[in-house]
Write a protein that holds these residues in place. Structure first.
Motif, short mmCIF file in Angstrom:
data_model
loop_
_atom_site.label_atom_id
_atom_site.label_comp_id
_atom_site.label_asym_id
_atom_site.label_seq_id
_atom_site.Cartn_x
_atom_site.Cartn_y
_atom_site.Cartn_z
N LEU A 145 -11.94 -36.25 0.30
CA LEU A 145 -12.57 -35.52 0.61
C LEU A 145 -12.14 -34.10 0.47
CD1 LEU A 145 -14.84 -37.96 3.72
CD2 LEU A 145 -15.65 -37.25 1.10
N LYS A 146 -12.95 -33.79 -0.08
CA LYS A 146 -11.99 -32.15 -0.12
C LYS A 146 -12.70 -30.97 0.92
CE LYS A 146 -11.41 -32.99 -5.21
NZ LYS A 146 -9.65 -33.71 -5.13
N PRO A 147 -11.78 -30.14 0.99
CA PRO A 147 -12.02 -28.83 1.55
C PRO A 147 -13.75 -28.93 1.36
CG PRO A 147 -10.36 -28.76 1.46
CD PRO A 147 -10.64 -29.53 0.62
N GLY A 148 -14.58 -28.74 2.08
CA GLY A 148 -16.13 -27.83 1.98
C GLY A 148 -16.89 -28.77 1.31
N GLU A 149 -16.55 -30.11 1.58
CA GLU A 149 -17.67 -30.97 1.14
C GLU A 149 -18.29 -31.82 2.43
OE1 GLU A 149 -17.14 -35.56 -1.73
OE2 GLU A 149 -15.63 -34.14 -1.25
N VAL A 150 -19.56 -32.29 1.84
CA VAL A 150 -20.44 -32.86 2.59
C VAL A 150 -19.89 -34.09 3.02
CG1 VAL A 150 -22.75 -33.55 2.87
CG2 VAL A 150 -21.69 -31.78 2.25
N ILE A 151 -19.85 -34.66 4.53
CA ILE A 151 -19.80 -36.23 4.87
C ILE A 151 -21.37 -36.07 5.64
CG2 ILE A 151 -18.70 -37.40 7.21
CD1 ILE A 151 -16.35 -35.92 5.12
N ASN A 152 -21.28 -36.86 4.65
CA ASN A 152 -22.78 -37.31 4.72
C ASN A 152 -22.80 -38.92 5.54
OD1 ASN A 152 -25.79 -39.39 4.10
ND2 ASN A 152 -26.00 -38.26 2.52
N GLU A 153 -23.36 -38.55 6.90
CA GLU A 153 -23.28 -40.35 7.61
C GLU A 153 -24.24 -41.48 7.28
OE1 GLU A 153 -23.49 -39.10 11.95
OE2 GLU A 153 -22.28 -37.17 11.71
#
Length: 224
Positions: free
Chosen positions: A31-39
């Motif tokens: 998971l890279k910087p700026g990538e969305v965390i979709n709960e």
């Protein structure tokens, strides 16, 4: 994103297991910087309700690895020089004291533990198994904290060092970095065997300073 629901133990708290999964994905760079965390997507992939996912993400946010923005979304935090430096300062203080105290309690059994660890670490580097090498590096440092009889030191270090770990996964494939780490572990080990508390602390300081410098060099293009 590798989220295998079969790896969850439903008899144990899901929040803690999901926390470790998501945190590890951030630290190793999946998971890279700026990538969305979709709960919602994570909950569906793991076959759980959104509640333990939300609790896990909040805990990761408290460690500075995730940014939760109202009305916008949840994102992987950037790697910042300030965060790296803070993690380094905390880790240096705690681990120098850990090495200093471990020297007085160093036994033959402790020596064998670290010798076995360094042998496995060398093998991992020689075979290009960099993720395994980083895990073995952590075991080396955790073992020293356990030898000194203050395991909470490692728990505090483990939380604070996540920012540095993100850089380490970028740095270790660089030629010579893995071998450099092993050499510095050997210097710490030699001081511990001599029960040289200050020598062990200085060797630890040099090792962590080198790791910090290497991380800054490799992560320069990503620093916020």
């Amino acid at each position: 994103m590798d989220l295998d629901p079969s790896t969850l133990n439903r008899a144990l708290p899901l929040r803690d297991q999901i926390y470790h999964k998501i945190r590890n994905l951030i630290v190793v760079g999946q998971l890279k910087p700026g990538e969305v965390i979709n709960e919602v997507a994570i909950a569906e992939a793991l076959g759980v309700s959104r509640t333990p996912v939300r609790e896990a993400v909040k805990r990761i946010s408290d460690e500075g690895l995730v940014k939760i923005l109202a009305q916008t979304g949840t994102y992987v935090a950037p790697i910042s020089r300030a965060d790296l430096e803070e993690a380094y300062v905390i880790r240096r203080a705690l681990e120098m004291e850990s090495a200093r105290r471990a020297a007085a309690k160093f036994t033959a059994a402790a020596s064998e533990l670290l010798e076995d660890n360094m042998a496995a670490h060398r093998l991992a580097i020689s075979r290009g198994r960099y993720a395994t090498a980083i895990q073995l590096d952590d075991v080396f440092h955790r073992t020293i904290a356990e030898i000194c009889g203050l395991p909470m030191i490692w728990r505090a270090v483990d939380i604070s060092k996540a920012q540095m770990d993100r850089g380490r996964y970028l740095a270790i494939p660089r030629p010579g970095y893995g071998e450099q780490t092993i050499e510095q572990h050997e210097a710490i080990f030699d001081a511990l065997k001599r029960h040289d508390a200050e020598g062990a602390a200085r060797a630890m300081e040099h090792h962590l300073e080198t790791s910090f410098r290497n991380t800054l060099e490799v992560a320069a293009d990503l620093l916020g």
